[in-house]
Design a protein around this motif. Sequence first.
Motif, PDB file in Angstrom:
ATOM      1  N   ASN A  15      -2.447  32.777  10.410  1.00 50.50           N
ATOM      2  CA  ASN A  15      -2.440  31.683  10.572  1.00 50.50           C
ATOM      3  C   ASN A  15      -2.323  30.977   8.975  1.00 50.50           C
ATOM      4  O   ASN A  15      -3.004  31.358   8.133  1.00 50.50           O
ATOM      5  CB  ASN A  15      -4.394  32.477   9.922  1.00 50.50           C
ATOM      6  N   ARG A  18       2.167  25.129   5.944  1.00 50.62           N
ATOM      7  CA  ARG A  18       2.419  24.497   4.548  1.00 50.62           C
ATOM      8  C   ARG A  18       3.112  23.199   5.320  1.00 50.62           C
ATOM      9  O   ARG A  18       4.557  23.166   6.125  1.00 50.62           O
ATOM     10  CB  ARG A  18       3.311  25.121   3.461  1.00 50.62           C
ATOM     11  N   LEU A  31      -0.095  19.231   2.740  1.00 50.51           N
ATOM     12  CA  LEU A  31      -0.853  19.824   4.116  1.00 50.51           C
ATOM     13  C   LEU A  31      -0.670  21.397   3.947  1.00 50.51           C
ATOM     14  O   LEU A  31       0.269  21.511   3.944  1.00 50.51           O
ATOM     15  CB  LEU A  31      -0.893  19.540   5.494  1.00 50.51           C
ATOM     16  N   PHE A  33      -2.419  24.982   5.092  1.00 45.84           N
ATOM     17  CA  PHE A  33      -3.778  26.066   5.905  1.00 45.84           C
ATOM     18  C   PHE A  33      -3.713  27.124   5.574  1.00 45.84           C
ATOM     19  O   PHE A  33      -2.209  28.008   5.339  1.00 45.84           O
ATOM     20  CB  PHE A  33      -3.463  25.587   7.520  1.00 45.84           C
ATOM     21  N   THR A  37      -8.797  26.818   5.268  1.00 46.48           N
ATOM     22  CA  THR A  37      -9.269  26.089   4.413  1.00 46.48           C
ATOM     23  C   THR A  37      -7.971  25.301   3.891  1.00 46.48           C
ATOM     24  O   THR A  37      -7.502  25.146   4.548  1.00 46.48           O
ATOM     25  CB  THR A  37      -9.763  25.934   2.666  1.00 46.48           C
ATOM     26  N   ILE A  38      -8.686  23.797   5.551  1.00 46.71           N
ATOM     27  CA  ILE A  38      -7.549  22.926   5.739  1.00 46.71           C
ATOM     28  C   ILE A  38      -7.146  21.721   4.166  1.00 46.71           C
ATOM     29  O   ILE A  38      -8.058  21.267   4.038  1.00 46.71           O
ATOM     30  CB  ILE A  38      -7.083  21.588   6.541  1.00 46.71           C
ATOM     31  N   THR A  39      -5.937  21.785   3.335  1.00 40.14           N
ATOM     32  CA  THR A  39      -6.349  20.818   1.770  1.00 40.14           C
ATOM     33  C   THR A  39      -5.386  19.711   2.710  1.00 40.14           C
ATOM     34  O   THR A  39      -3.737  20.030   2.863  1.00 40.14           O
ATOM     35  CB  THR A  39      -5.577  22.237   1.108  1.00 40.14           C
ATOM     36  N   GLN A  50     -10.434  18.842   1.090  1.00 46.89           N
ATOM     37  CA  GLN A  50     -10.098  20.393   1.623  1.00 46.89           C
ATOM     38  C   GLN A  50     -11.168  20.080   2.937  1.00 46.89           C
ATOM     39  O   GLN A  50     -12.674  20.201   2.459  1.00 46.89           O
ATOM     40  CB  GLN A  50     -10.741  21.182   0.091  1.00 46.89           C
ATOM     41  N   THR A  51     -11.106  20.571   3.751  1.00 47.21           N
ATOM     42  CA  THR A  51     -12.174  20.930   4.814  1.00 47.21           C
ATOM     43  C   THR A  51     -11.875  22.438   5.394  1.00 47.21           C
ATOM     44  O   THR A  51     -11.452  23.091   5.970  1.00 47.21           O
ATOM     45  CB  THR A  51     -11.628  20.535   6.324  1.00 47.21           C
ATOM     46  N   TYR A  53     -11.909  25.448   7.523  1.00 47.27           N
ATOM     47  CA  TYR A  53     -11.848  25.284   9.174  1.00 47.27           C
ATOM     48  C   TYR A  53     -10.944  26.915   9.014  1.00 47.27           C
ATOM     49  O   TYR A  53      -9.771  27.184   9.243  1.00 47.27           O
ATOM     50  CB  TYR A  53     -10.888  24.680   9.367  1.00 47.27           C
ATOM     51  N   ALA A  60      -5.870  24.896  13.854  1.00 45.17           N
ATOM     52  CA  ALA A  60      -5.852  24.147  12.640  1.00 45.17           C
ATOM     53  C   ALA A  60      -5.008  23.197  13.330  1.00 45.17           C
ATOM     54  O   ALA A  60      -5.292  21.944  12.161  1.00 45.17           O
ATOM     55  CB  ALA A  60      -5.162  24.952  11.364  1.00 45.17           C
ATOM     56  N   SER A  64      -6.964  19.437  13.067  1.00 43.15           N
ATOM     57  CA  SER A  64      -6.131  18.107  11.802  1.00 43.15           C
ATOM     58  C   SER A  64      -5.811  17.153  13.177  1.00 43.15           C
ATOM     59  O   SER A  64      -6.079  16.423  12.517  1.00 43.15           O
ATOM     60  CB  SER A  64      -4.765  18.462  11.280  1.00 43.15           C
TER      61      SER A  64
END
Length: 193
Positions: A15, A18, A31, A33, A37-39, A50-51, A53, A60, A64
């Motif tokens: 999980n 980058r 990006l 994860f 969170t997805i940044t 940031q989302t 997830y 992810a 995305s």
Amino acid sequence: MEFSEIRKITIKRPNHLRVEALQSDGDKSLLIFDGKTITLFNASENVYSQTDYPGDVDAAIRYSVAKMGIRVPLARMLLSTFPSEIQKLSTNIDYEEHDILGTAPTDHIVGQTKDIDYQVWIAKDMLPKRIVITYKKAPKQPQFRGDFSDWNSAPKISDDTFIFTPPKGAEKIPTFLPVTESDITNKTHGGVR
């Protein structure tokens, strides 16, 4: 018209992901994860979003690309299910030649799916060195070309690699996604996105 981009991709399954990108016009993006969170960060504009997830790398990436509309070249190759997916999607695969002209000898494989033609050059270590994809159903049949280097299948990766610390002055924004007509309609009618 041809544009270039350099990407450095770091994956720590199950999980962590980058993706650092540098485009030919100098634009830099990131990006990250971290399993929760997805940044997304755009260095040129010094903004990030940031989302939340939670999940694994495969989920992810799919989220995305499909839901957030993020462009991730060769996203399918980053999925753990890629070998079975490419076999299922391919309608034809052929061995073209043993190519001795690159930095290392490779086997040149060509294949087709319903929507694309692809070529991949695979080295003795079974890792791709080059890929060319032709989008045969798109207008003017555009191509994507990728050269792979610096593979490391047993890296020592610190969890800090997947922590995003906003640079000084960075602004957090709700999203990088463009506003759509339905967003405007919902907003004017009191809807919530």
